[in-house]
Scaffold this motif. Sequence first.
Motif, PDB file in Angstrom:
ATOM      1  N   VAL A  98       0.869  20.410  27.041  1.00 22.11           N
ATOM      2  CA  VAL A  98       2.216  20.506  27.594  1.00 22.11           C
ATOM      3  C   VAL A  98       3.212  19.957  26.584  1.00 22.11           C
ATOM      4  N   GLY A  99       4.231  20.763  26.251  1.00 21.91           N
ATOM      5  CA  GLY A  99       5.284  20.290  25.362  1.00 21.91           C
ATOM      6  C   GLY A  99       4.736  19.763  24.056  1.00 21.91           C
ATOM      7  N   ARG A 100       5.139  18.543  23.717  1.00 24.80           N
ATOM      8  CA  ARG A 100       4.703  17.938  22.465  1.00 24.80           C
ATOM      9  C   ARG A 100       3.486  17.038  22.667  1.00 24.80           C
ATOM     10  N   SER A 101       2.613  17.422  23.566  1.00 24.46           N
ATOM     11  CA  SER A 101       1.375  16.670  23.779  1.00 24.46           C
ATOM     12  C   SER A 101       0.194  17.611  23.637  1.00 24.46           C
ATOM     13  N   ARG A 102      -0.954  17.043  23.213  1.00 26.27           N
ATOM     14  CA  ARG A 102      -2.141  17.882  23.095  1.00 26.27           C
ATOM     15  C   ARG A 102      -3.409  17.042  23.062  1.00 26.27           C
ATOM     16  N   ASP A 103      -4.497  17.699  23.442  1.00 28.21           N
ATOM     17  CA  ASP A 103      -5.839  17.135  23.411  1.00 28.21           C
ATOM     18  C   ASP A 103      -6.362  17.215  21.979  1.00 28.21           C
ATOM     19  N   VAL A 104      -6.880  16.094  21.473  1.00 25.94           N
ATOM     20  CA  VAL A 104      -7.467  16.090  20.128  1.00 25.94           C
ATOM     21  C   VAL A 104      -8.968  15.807  20.197  1.00 25.94           C
ATOM     22  N   GLY A 105      -9.574  16.107  21.345  1.00 25.34           N
ATOM     23  CA  GLY A 105     -11.017  15.955  21.474  1.00 25.34           C
ATOM     24  C   GLY A 105     -11.744  16.844  20.482  1.00 25.34           C
ATOM     25  N   ILE A 106     -12.821  16.341  19.912  1.00 26.38           N
ATOM     26  CA  ILE A 106     -13.504  17.088  18.855  1.00 26.38           C
ATOM     27  C   ILE A 106     -14.113  18.389  19.352  1.00 26.38           C
ATOM     28  N   ASP A 154     -13.150  21.696  15.845  1.00 28.13           N
ATOM     29  CA  ASP A 154     -14.411  21.962  15.142  1.00 28.13           C
ATOM     30  C   ASP A 154     -15.196  20.680  14.858  1.00 28.13           C
ATOM     31  N   PHE A 155     -15.228  19.790  15.839  1.00 23.94           N
ATOM     32  CA  PHE A 155     -16.035  18.570  15.772  1.00 23.94           C
ATOM     33  C   PHE A 155     -15.661  17.650  14.614  1.00 23.94           C
ATOM     34  N   GLY A 156     -14.377  17.651  14.261  1.00 28.31           N
ATOM     35  CA  GLY A 156     -13.916  16.751  13.211  1.00 28.31           C
ATOM     36  C   GLY A 156     -12.451  16.412  13.395  1.00 28.31           C
ATOM     37  N   PRO A 157     -11.910  15.557  12.531  1.00 31.76           N
ATOM     38  CA  PRO A 157     -10.519  15.119  12.664  1.00 31.76           C
ATOM     39  C   PRO A 157      -9.543  16.115  12.041  1.00 31.76           C
ATOM     40  N   ARG A 158      -8.275  15.994  12.441  1.00 28.54           N
ATOM     41  CA  ARG A 158      -7.205  16.821  11.896  1.00 28.54           C
ATOM     42  C   ARG A 158      -5.988  15.939  11.608  1.00 28.54           C
ATOM     43  N   ARG A 159      -5.135  16.423  10.691  1.00 33.45           N
ATOM     44  CA  ARG A 159      -3.891  15.721  10.381  1.00 33.45           C
ATOM     45  C   ARG A 159      -2.809  16.071  11.406  1.00 33.45           C
ATOM     46  N   PHE A 160      -1.754  15.271  11.405  1.00 30.25           N
ATOM     47  CA  PHE A 160      -0.627  15.479  12.320  1.00 30.25           C
ATOM     48  C   PHE A 160      -0.016  16.863  12.153  1.00 30.25           C
ATOM     49  N   MET A 193       0.851  -1.196   0.000  1.00 25.57           N
ATOM     50  CA  MET A 193       0.000   0.000   0.000  1.00 25.57           C
ATOM     51  C   MET A 193       0.882   1.239   0.000  1.00 25.57           C
ATOM     52  N   GLY A 194       0.503   2.268  -0.765  1.00 26.98           N
ATOM     53  CA  GLY A 194       1.268   3.498  -0.844  1.00 26.98           C
ATOM     54  C   GLY A 194       1.014   4.395   0.354  1.00 26.98           C
ATOM     55  N   PHE A 195       1.248   5.674   0.145  1.00 22.46           N
ATOM     56  CA  PHE A 195       1.084   6.653   1.215  1.00 22.46           C
ATOM     57  C   PHE A 195      -0.363   6.694   1.698  1.00 22.46           C
ATOM     58  N   VAL A 196      -0.531   6.702   3.011  1.00 25.93           N
ATOM     59  CA  VAL A 196      -1.862   6.752   3.617  1.00 25.93           C
ATOM     60  C   VAL A 196      -1.938   7.979   4.521  1.00 25.93           C
ATOM     61  N   THR A 197      -2.955   8.790   4.337  1.00 21.05           N
ATOM     62  CA  THR A 197      -3.157   9.943   5.214  1.00 21.05           C
ATOM     63  C   THR A 197      -3.780   9.476   6.520  1.00 21.05           C
ATOM     64  N   LYS A 198      -3.242  10.000   7.624  1.00 19.10           N
ATOM     65  CA  LYS A 198      -3.761   9.657   8.946  1.00 19.10           C
ATOM     66  C   LYS A 198      -4.489  10.863   9.537  1.00 19.10           C
ATOM     67  N   TRP A 199      -5.605  10.577  10.182  1.00 20.54           N
ATOM     68  CA  TRP A 199      -6.425  11.605  10.819  1.00 20.54           C
ATOM     69  C   TRP A 199      -6.642  11.234  12.279  1.00 20.54           C
ATOM     70  N   TYR A 200      -6.812  12.255  13.131  1.00 16.93           N
ATOM     71  CA  TYR A 200      -6.909  12.013  14.571  1.00 16.93           C
ATOM     72  C   TYR A 200      -8.049  12.833  15.174  1.00 16.93           C
ATOM     73  N   MET A 201      -8.784  12.181  16.071  1.00 20.66           N
ATOM     74  CA  MET A 201      -9.786  12.888  16.863  1.00 20.66           C
ATOM     75  C   MET A 201     -10.120  12.019  18.070  1.00 20.66           C
ATOM     76  N   ALA A 202     -10.743  12.626  19.068  1.00 20.22           N
ATOM     77  CA  ALA A 202     -11.139  11.891  20.268  1.00 20.22           C
ATOM     78  C   ALA A 202     -12.531  12.340  20.700  1.00 20.22           C
ATOM     79  N   ASP A 203     -13.179  11.491  21.453  1.00 14.01           N
ATOM     80  CA  ASP A 203     -14.413  11.831  22.172  1.00 14.01           C
ATOM     81  C   ASP A 203     -15.605  12.238  21.307  1.00 14.01           C
ATOM     82  N   PRO A 204     -15.935  11.473  20.274  1.00 13.20           N
ATOM     83  CA  PRO A 204     -17.168  11.820  19.560  1.00 13.20           C
ATOM     84  C   PRO A 204     -18.424  11.629  20.414  1.00 13.20           C
ATOM     85  N   HIS A 205     -18.414  10.642  21.312  1.00  9.35           N
ATOM     86  CA  HIS A 205     -19.565  10.409  22.199  1.00  9.35           C
ATOM     87  C   HIS A 205     -20.866  10.285  21.404  1.00  9.35           C
TER      88      HIS A 205
END
Length: 246
Positions: free
Chosen positions: A151-159, A165-171, A1-13
């Motif tokens: 903090v530092g290189r960490s962050r919340d990715v909750g939507i 904005d209630f959706g995923p984001r790239r790295f 498989m070639g390049f794959v885009t990754k998306w991240y989000m948390a807590d859709p509930h």
Amino acid sequence: MGFVTKWYMADPHFGHEAALHWETTPRHFQSTEEMDKAIVDRVNERVGETDLLFILGDFAVSSDPEYVAHVFNELRGRKVLILGNHDLDSKGRVKAAIAGLPWDVPPVHAMETKDGGKRLYLSHYAHRVWPAGHHGAFHFYGHSHGAIPNVGRSRDVGIDCADMDFGPRRFDELTAGMLEIEDREKHLISNEIAVAMEDKAIERWALAQLCKMPEGDLDRLFESDIRSVDVRELRAVLAVLQGVKA
């Protein structure tokens, strides 16, 4: 498989009525159906069918397995679940409605991956330290709904974080501002170190001895590209200098 885009989000509930009325981060929708549709639409606007969508916990709170499966199937992409508290039953087992979904890999409590050549640690909960963090690895988490500072290189990715904005984001979207802030701090600390060395007439070889580190390691701190330097190493050197009497 070639390049794959990754998306991240948390807590859709998905299907969580109470999420509409949380005191600190209320979701301003008229119903759970409206909320769920908005999240699905935002995912599908961005995520391709072969992209990877990492969901960092609390996928669905609805007790209706058919509805949970319906929402899952509406989402585009190959879906990976990092387990959150709402994905587990009272005995700590993955809920049947969650476990039975065709995830790209079986749900796990934490995961390491790479994105853009950078190491990345994923979990539902925020960590003070994480694997390879001292080597520049990043950490994404959820659960806190934007209530604790990044903090530092960490962050919340909750939507429900302001920039999600209630959706995923790239790295690259999630880390851009993070690195700029870190670089500014590194420059400030480096300048403080240079001033302190001059004021206290300390040569680099002597500073290396005070820091109990090889002089070559100290040279690397001062001469490497600022983005490749660990800010914690700079803080440690500055702390040693601040303890030396002029």
